[in-house]
Design a protein around this motif. Structure first.
Motif, PDB file in Angstrom:
ATOM      1  N   ILE A 137      31.029  28.206  45.837  1.00 35.41           N
ATOM      2  CA  ILE A 137      30.604  27.245  46.876  1.00 35.41           C
ATOM      3  C   ILE A 137      30.068  28.006  48.081  1.00 35.41           C
ATOM      4  N   ALA A 138      30.784  29.098  48.460  1.00 37.29           N
ATOM      5  CA  ALA A 138      30.302  29.881  49.601  1.00 37.29           C
ATOM      6  C   ALA A 138      28.956  30.521  49.287  1.00 37.29           C
ATOM      7  N   GLU A 139      28.793  31.004  48.052  1.00 37.35           N
ATOM      8  CA  GLU A 139      27.518  31.620  47.669  1.00 37.35           C
ATOM      9  C   GLU A 139      26.396  30.588  47.658  1.00 37.35           C
ATOM     10  N   ALA A 195      49.027  28.246  35.494  1.00 41.39           N
ATOM     11  CA  ALA A 195      49.147  28.348  36.955  1.00 41.39           C
ATOM     12  C   ALA A 195      48.322  29.520  37.480  1.00 41.39           C
ATOM     13  N   SER A 196      48.406  30.671  36.808  1.00 39.58           N
ATOM     14  CA  SER A 196      47.625  31.825  37.278  1.00 39.58           C
ATOM     15  C   SER A 196      46.130  31.586  37.056  1.00 39.58           C
ATOM     16  N   GLU A 197      45.776  30.932  35.918  1.00 43.59           N
ATOM     17  CA  GLU A 197      44.364  30.619  35.672  1.00 43.59           C
ATOM     18  C   GLU A 197      43.851  29.610  36.702  1.00 43.59           C
ATOM     19  N   GLY A 198      44.702  28.649  37.099  1.00 41.68           N
ATOM     20  CA  GLY A 198      44.291  27.667  38.112  1.00 41.68           C
ATOM     21  C   GLY A 198      43.978  28.341  39.441  1.00 41.68           C
ATOM     22  N   ARG A 199      44.825  29.297  39.824  1.00 39.54           N
ATOM     23  CA  ARG A 199      44.553  30.048  41.061  1.00 39.54           C
ATOM     24  C   ARG A 199      43.239  30.815  40.951  1.00 39.54           C
ATOM     25  N   ARG A 200      43.044  31.464  39.790  1.00 42.87           N
ATOM     26  CA  ARG A 200      41.817  32.255  39.612  1.00 42.87           C
ATOM     27  C   ARG A 200      40.585  31.344  39.648  1.00 42.87           C
ATOM     28  N   ILE A 201      40.646  30.195  38.975  1.00 45.77           N
ATOM     29  CA  ILE A 201      39.499  29.273  38.936  1.00 45.77           C
ATOM     30  C   ILE A 201      39.214  28.713  40.321  1.00 45.77           C
ATOM     31  N   MET A 205      39.846  30.188  43.181  1.00 44.35           N
ATOM     32  CA  MET A 205      39.233  31.246  44.011  1.00 44.35           C
ATOM     33  C   MET A 205      37.767  31.466  43.607  1.00 44.35           C
ATOM     34  N   GLU A 206      37.501  31.417  42.301  1.00 48.56           N
ATOM     35  CA  GLU A 206      36.105  31.562  41.873  1.00 48.56           C
ATOM     36  C   GLU A 206      35.258  30.377  42.336  1.00 48.56           C
TER      37      GLU A 206
END
Length: 165
Positions: A66-68, A52-58, A60-61
């Motif tokens: 995408i923004a970059e 779950a924490s890795e999913g949030r991190r992925i 956000m990355e």
């Protein structure tokens, strides 16, 4: 008079001291959850929380990438091969999911709890019986016999006088 006293008769019995020791076994607790977690074989709750924490991190990355990419596409006039660069970057990057725990030499926790030794002492005793013997006294009254070995007398012996003149 003669006096003789025999040694007393002594009877001694001993009860030995008894010592009982009870040493309960200590408790050894080994927690190797962190070691199994570092090998990827952790408990389900730990694995699900990490995913779950890795999913949030992925996520956000991914939003950041995408923004970059959008910003780089907006400046396409600076660099014409932007789309080819995107393809090359995405070809050599993995998904980045970390499902393993932190490897460390200190992942196994060992805790030993000793228990106190229970000591029970039953004191011993000494029974001492002495039978004394009374003194043996032998008395034989003596007799005194006295006699005069020599009666008193005085004898005077003058020196010899030379009568020659």
């Amino acid at each position: 008079m003669s006096i003789r006293q025999p040694q007393p008769d002594i009877e001694m019995t001993t009860t030995p001291t008894k010592i009982e020791l009870n040493s309960p076994k200590g408790e050894l607790k080994i927690d190797q959850d962190a070691a199994w977690d570092a090998l990827g074989v952790s408990r389900r709750e730990t694995f699900n929380a990490r995913m779950a924490s890795e999913g949030r991190r992925i996520a956000m990355e991914a939003i950041e990438r995408i923004a970059e990419k959008g910003n780089r596409l907006a400046r396409i006039q600076d660099h014409a091969d932007v789309i080819a660069d995107f393809a090359a970057e995405d070809a050599f990057t993995g998904n980045g999911v970390n499902y393993l725990g932190d490897p460390s030499y200190n992942n196994v926790d060992i805790d030993y709890i000793p228990h106190k030794v229970e000591t029970e002492v039953t004191p011993g005793s000494v029974d001492y019986r002495a039978t004394p013997h009374y003194a043996e006294v032998n008395y034989q009254p003596g007799k005194v016999s006295f006699y005069m070995q020599q009666y008193p007398k005085v004898e005077m012996i003058p020196p010899q006088i030379d009568l020659k003149v």
